[in-house]
Design an enzyme around this catalytic site. Structure first.
Site, PDB file in Angstrom:
ATOM      1  N   LYS A 124       0.822  -1.214   0.000  1.00  0.00           N
ATOM      2  CA  LYS A 124       0.000   0.000   0.000  1.00  0.00           C
ATOM      3  C   LYS A 124       0.858   1.267   0.000  1.00  0.00           C
ATOM      4  O   LYS A 124       0.413   2.311  -0.445  1.00  0.00           O
ATOM      5  CB  LYS A 124      -0.988  -0.025   1.160  1.00  0.00           C
ATOM      6  CG  LYS A 124      -2.052  -1.102   0.950  1.00  0.00           C
ATOM      7  CD  LYS A 124      -3.171  -1.059   1.955  1.00  0.00           C
ATOM      8  CE  LYS A 124      -4.253  -2.067   1.615  1.00  0.00           C
ATOM      9  NZ  LYS A 124      -3.813  -3.478   1.780  1.00  0.00           N
TER      10      LYS A 124
HETATM   11  C1  LIG Z   1      -4.420  -4.561   1.180  1.00  0.00           C
HETATM   12  C2  LIG Z   1      -3.633  -5.818   1.059  1.00  0.00           C
HETATM   13  C3  LIG Z   1      -3.994  -6.839   0.137  1.00  0.00           C
HETATM   14  C4  LIG Z   1      -5.239  -6.759  -0.708  1.00  0.00           C
HETATM   15  O1  LIG Z   1      -5.165  -5.789  -1.723  1.00  0.00           O
HETATM   16  P1  LIG Z   1      -6.487  -5.272  -2.467  1.00  0.00           P
HETATM   17  O2  LIG Z   1      -6.042  -4.108  -3.239  1.00  0.00           O
HETATM   18  O3  LIG Z   1      -7.458  -4.919  -1.362  1.00  0.00           O
HETATM   19  O4  LIG Z   1      -6.988  -6.398  -3.303  1.00  0.00           O
HETATM   20  C5  LIG Z   1      -3.168  -7.946   0.041  1.00  0.00           C
HETATM   21  N1  LIG Z   1      -2.074  -8.098   0.823  1.00  0.00           N
HETATM   22  C6  LIG Z   1      -1.692  -7.141   1.705  1.00  0.00           C
HETATM   23  C7  LIG Z   1      -0.494  -7.378   2.544  1.00  0.00           C
HETATM   24  C8  LIG Z   1      -2.456  -5.976   1.852  1.00  0.00           C
HETATM   25  O5  LIG Z   1      -2.073  -5.048   2.749  1.00  0.00           O
END
Ligand SMILES: *Cc1c(COP(=O)(O)O)cnc(C)c1O
Length: 480
Positions: A124
């Site tokens: 993120k």
């Molecule tokens: C947010 C997250 C996901 C999922 O991603 P999306 O964009 O919601 O599909 C997968 N793995 C980790 C470690 C995350 O923080």
């Protein structure tokens, strides 16, 4: 570039006009009116560019209301190897999202695209760090201020705080469930000392935090009077920033744009893989986009059966890949809009069914039979699969992976195709989910040097009841 709502009933806007907002006024999500196309000659000319400049090539196609030199400066400030320096290897840190080949399985190369080298050790950061700089830029130009209110069970909140810390014109009020996050995650958030970051530990669970955020957001007068905003995963700026690393992964894995690759994406809210879909729509030679879910398999069920069935909160399981524990995939509507030939009325109809009947079924429709042209495949994984995969990858390749990436690798292995390299997106580093690593390997997770002492740092957090008025009072007392 103009942006339209997936429900077809909002006026079109520019990039900066939609940057600070969430949903369109008609309840839809924003998408560009067309996807810019990238030719193979263009793609080959991007080989070897520093990540920030590759990001410029991709993002300048989408944000044409930011002057070119400003955009380039913002990107060079964001994507530096000082910010993205926490990976397992420093040799190729300049790639920002280095590609780490594991090896060959059944004649197919399989690798990890490292997206977790940023300040909070999860993917993120890739988008959120840019959002922080974009927010500061546009607020300053408009002479505005913003108070971000959010709820987190871990990854989103810390990525937002690390992106917004010290940013002029921005304050962050982040609700988290008291005592419910891992020790590492709490330490990451609560050890921040920046005066524009407020951690509110709510006596309750994550859903209580989210309910408070929703209630405040529905109080339109409070929201408008206090410049309240959010940074949730439907924000277009986050999605488009993620498109860049699909290009980077492709370019690092291939020698010419005649080649194809596939990506497997650990998926929850469909934000990450939606960016892959957009890259593919722009002409990036992606064979398959494989959605990997955990036991919360809304998306896997849809791609296999054509039935989209949102889950109730009580049906949503708490798993050892918690950032994928979702009941409905909030970005999924963007893909459905494309699937319905960008027909806003038809999309609105489908999501009305989600609200009223909990889902929709396209299994008998032509669009489902023709869905193959979008390249999606899917699979799911369980706690036992995660443990087995973490152990197996460690034994076979000496590489430690986190639980979400393990879901990806498990599902990727079921979709290998001869001659098409498979790139699994590494969405977090193992130390963030150390309890499960310990369970799988009987040894502690590797910890990047900068994080060794994080749990012993002093923590700054306000305890608060699960009470909307207390939260509002806190915000008004500490406003921007
Ligand atoms: C947010 C997250 C996901 C999922 O991603 P999306 O964009 O919601 O599909 C997968 N793995 C980790 C470690 C995350 O923080």
């Amino acid at each position: 570039m103009r942006y339209q709502s997936t429900r077809g009933n909002s006026t079109q806007q520019s990039f900066l006009e939609i940057l600070l907002g969430g949903l369109a006024p008609d309840g839809g999500l924003y998408l560009p009116t067309q996807y810019p196309q990238v030719t193979s000659a263009q793609l080959d000319s991007w080989r070897g560019l520093p990540y920030a400049d590759l990001a410029y090539e991709v993002l300048s196609l989408y944000c044409d209301d930011i002057p070119e030199s400003d955009l380039r400066t913002l990107l060079r400030k964001t994507y530096t190897d000082q910010v993205y320096c926490n990976g397992r290897s420093q040799d190729n840190a300049k790639d920002i999202t280095p590609l780490h080949w594991l090896g060959e399985e059944g004649g197919t190369r399989i690798g990890l695209l490292s997206l977790s080298n940023g300040p909070t050790l999860a993917f993120k950061d890739m988008a959120m760090q840019l959002l922080g700089n974009l927010f500061e830029y546009t607020l300053k130009r408009a002479g505005q201020k913003l108070n971000i209110l959010g709820a987190t069970s871990g990854d989103t909140g810390s990525a937002a705080e690390y992106a917004m810390r010290g940013k002029e014109g921005v304050k962050v009020f982040m609700l988290s469930p008291r005592g419910k996050m891992s020790a590492f995650q709490s330490a990451q958030m609560y050890s921040l000392q920046d005066p524009n970051i407020f951690n509110l530990a709510v006596a309750g669970v994550f859903d209580d935090c989210q309910d408070i955020v929703k209630a405040v957001s529905n109080d339109h007068a409070f929201k408008a009077n206090n410049q309240i905003g959010t940074v949730n995963s439907i924000n277009w700026g986050r999605v488009v920033a993620q498109v860049v690393y699909y290009f980077q992964g492709y370019l690092l894995a291939t020698k010419s744009s005649a080649e194809k690759v596939s990506f497997t994406v650990p998926s929850g809210n469909f934000g990450n893989i939606c960016a892959g879909h957009i890259a593919r729509m722009m002409g990036l030679p992606i064979k398959h986009l494989v959605a990997a879910t955990n036991e919360n398999d809304v998306l896997d069920e849809f791609f296999r059966t054509g039935v989209y069935r949102a889950r109730k909160s009580a049906e949503t399981l708490h798993t050892s890949s918690p950032s994928m524990d979702i009941s409905k995939a909030s970005n999924f509507e963007r893909f459905v809009f494309d699937l319905l030939s960008q027909d806003g009325k038809a999309t609105a109809e489908k999501f009305k069914q989600v609200d009223e009947a909990g889902g929709f079924d396209i299994s008998q429709e032509v669009i489902f039979k023709e869905m193959g042209k979008y390249g999606f495949q899917s699979g799911r994984s369980t706690h036992q699969n995660r443990l087995d995969t973490i152990r197996n990858i460690y034994q076979q390749y000496g590489t430690m992976i986190d639980t979400h990436t393990a879901d990806g690798v498990k599902v990727a292995r079921e979709h290998l195709q001869a001659g098409i390299p498979m790139i699994v997106l590494e969405t977090a580093l193992p130390v963030k989910f150390e309890e499960t690593i310990e369970e799988a390997l009987g040894r502690p997770a590797e910890c990047p040097p900068a994080f060794k002492d994080i749990k012993s740092l002093p923590q700054y957090v306000e305890n608060i009841d699960a009470d909307i008025n207390q939260v509002k009072d806190f915000i008004t007392a500490h406003l921007n």
